[in-house]
Design a protein around this motif. Structure first.
Motif, PDB file in Angstrom:
ATOM      1  N   UNK A  90     -80.109  60.543 -12.159  1.00 12.63           N
ATOM      2  CA  UNK A  90     -79.406  60.717 -13.428  1.00 12.63           C
ATOM      3  C   UNK A  90     -79.318  62.208 -13.751  1.00 12.63           C
ATOM      4  N   UNK A  91     -80.405  62.912 -13.532  1.00 13.51           N
ATOM      5  CA  UNK A  91     -80.474  64.352 -13.799  1.00 13.51           C
ATOM      6  C   UNK A  91     -79.627  65.148 -12.806  1.00 13.51           C
ATOM      7  N   UNK A  92     -79.705  64.760 -11.538  1.00  9.91           N
ATOM      8  CA  UNK A  92     -79.018  65.489 -10.461  1.00  9.91           C
ATOM      9  C   UNK A  92     -78.470  64.502  -9.436  1.00  9.91           C
ATOM     10  N   UNK A  93     -77.221  64.064  -9.606  1.00 10.82           N
ATOM     11  CA  UNK A  93     -76.663  63.087  -8.667  1.00 10.82           C
ATOM     12  C   UNK A  93     -76.696  63.524  -7.199  1.00 10.82           C
ATOM     13  N   UNK A  94     -76.773  64.830  -6.929  1.00 11.72           N
ATOM     14  CA  UNK A  94     -76.791  65.334  -5.553  1.00 11.72           C
ATOM     15  C   UNK A  94     -78.210  65.604  -5.041  1.00 11.72           C
ATOM     16  N   UNK A  95     -79.207  65.012  -5.656  1.00 12.49           N
ATOM     17  CA  UNK A  95     -80.606  65.313  -5.335  1.00 12.49           C
ATOM     18  C   UNK A  95     -80.942  65.074  -3.856  1.00 12.49           C
ATOM     19  N   UNK A  96     -80.384  64.059  -3.235  1.00 11.90           N
ATOM     20  CA  UNK A  96     -80.697  63.790  -1.827  1.00 11.90           C
ATOM     21  C   UNK A  96     -80.261  64.954  -0.953  1.00 11.90           C
ATOM     22  N   UNK A 107     -85.275  68.569 -10.969  1.00 12.58           N
ATOM     23  CA  UNK A 107     -85.595  69.171 -12.267  1.00 12.58           C
ATOM     24  C   UNK A 107     -86.008  68.116 -13.293  1.00 12.58           C
ATOM     25  N   UNK A 108     -85.923  66.853 -12.945  1.00 14.68           N
ATOM     26  CA  UNK A 108     -86.242  65.769 -13.878  1.00 14.68           C
ATOM     27  C   UNK A 108     -87.698  65.861 -14.342  1.00 14.68           C
ATOM     28  N   UNK A 109     -87.902  65.741 -15.654  1.00 13.84           N
ATOM     29  CA  UNK A 109     -89.240  65.830 -16.240  1.00 13.84           C
ATOM     30  C   UNK A 109     -89.776  64.484 -16.744  1.00 13.84           C
ATOM     31  N   UNK A 110     -89.033  63.408 -16.522  1.00 12.66           N
ATOM     32  CA  UNK A 110     -89.402  62.102 -17.092  1.00 12.66           C
ATOM     33  C   UNK A 110     -89.446  62.160 -18.615  1.00 12.66           C
ATOM     34  N   UNK A 111     -88.591  62.957 -19.220  1.00 11.69           N
ATOM     35  CA  UNK A 111     -88.618  63.088 -20.680  1.00 11.69           C
ATOM     36  C   UNK A 111     -88.034  61.860 -21.362  1.00 11.69           C
ATOM     37  N   UNK A 112     -87.282  61.070 -20.624  1.00 12.63           N
ATOM     38  CA  UNK A 112     -86.676  59.830 -21.109  1.00 12.63           C
ATOM     39  C   UNK A 112     -85.503  60.026 -22.056  1.00 12.63           C
TER      40      UNK A 112
END
Length: 136
Positions: A90-96, A107-112
């Motif tokens: 959700x944060x970075x669709x190109x993460x793979x 960069x996702x922090x699980x901030x929800x």
């Protein structure tokens, strides 16, 4: 909606029973009490490793796995057969592709914020931008 992991962002907290004028005064206090979101890392890996030892089917683990190093540790360490991610996509669709090319970690922090925002807005990362106001 119930979110079990991560810190809830103060800006999205709703106090329906309180008069509207009280929230601006409470918000700074809530931020101090709740603190800033901090990413929880690999929080289900230990449980997945125990399950993997007890079963003969493939095990998939999710939860706070954000870097290629953590993924390698899980797979190469025999702790699980697969790694699943949701909020990093959700944060970075190109993460793979980023992980594959050795470009750090999510960069996702699980901030929800993404989960709380989806009630009224499109699904995306809203970290630091979501407020309690409804979108017109």
């Amino acid at each position: 909606m119930t979110v079990l992991v991560g810190n809830g962002p103060v800006d999205t907290v709703r106090f329906e029973k309180l008069p509207k004028f009280t929230w601006p005064m409470m918000k700074p206090v809530m931020k101090i009490l709740m603190g800033s979101p901090k990413p929880l890392r690999s929080y289900n890996v230990e449980a997945a490793a125990m399950i993997k030892k007890a079963v003969s089917v493939p095990v998939i683990v999710c939860g706070g796995i954000r870097s290629d190093e953590e993924i390698r540790d899980v797979i190469c360490g025999g702790k699980a057969d697969f790694v699943s991610m949701s909020r990093p996509f959700i944060c970075e669709p190109d993460i793979v592709n980023r992980l594959k090319n050795g470009q750090g970690e999510s960069r996702c922090l699980n901030c929800n914020y993404c989960l709380m925002g989806v009630e009224q807005r499109p699904l995306k990362c809203y970290y630091g931008t979501l407020t309690n106001k409804k979108k017109a």
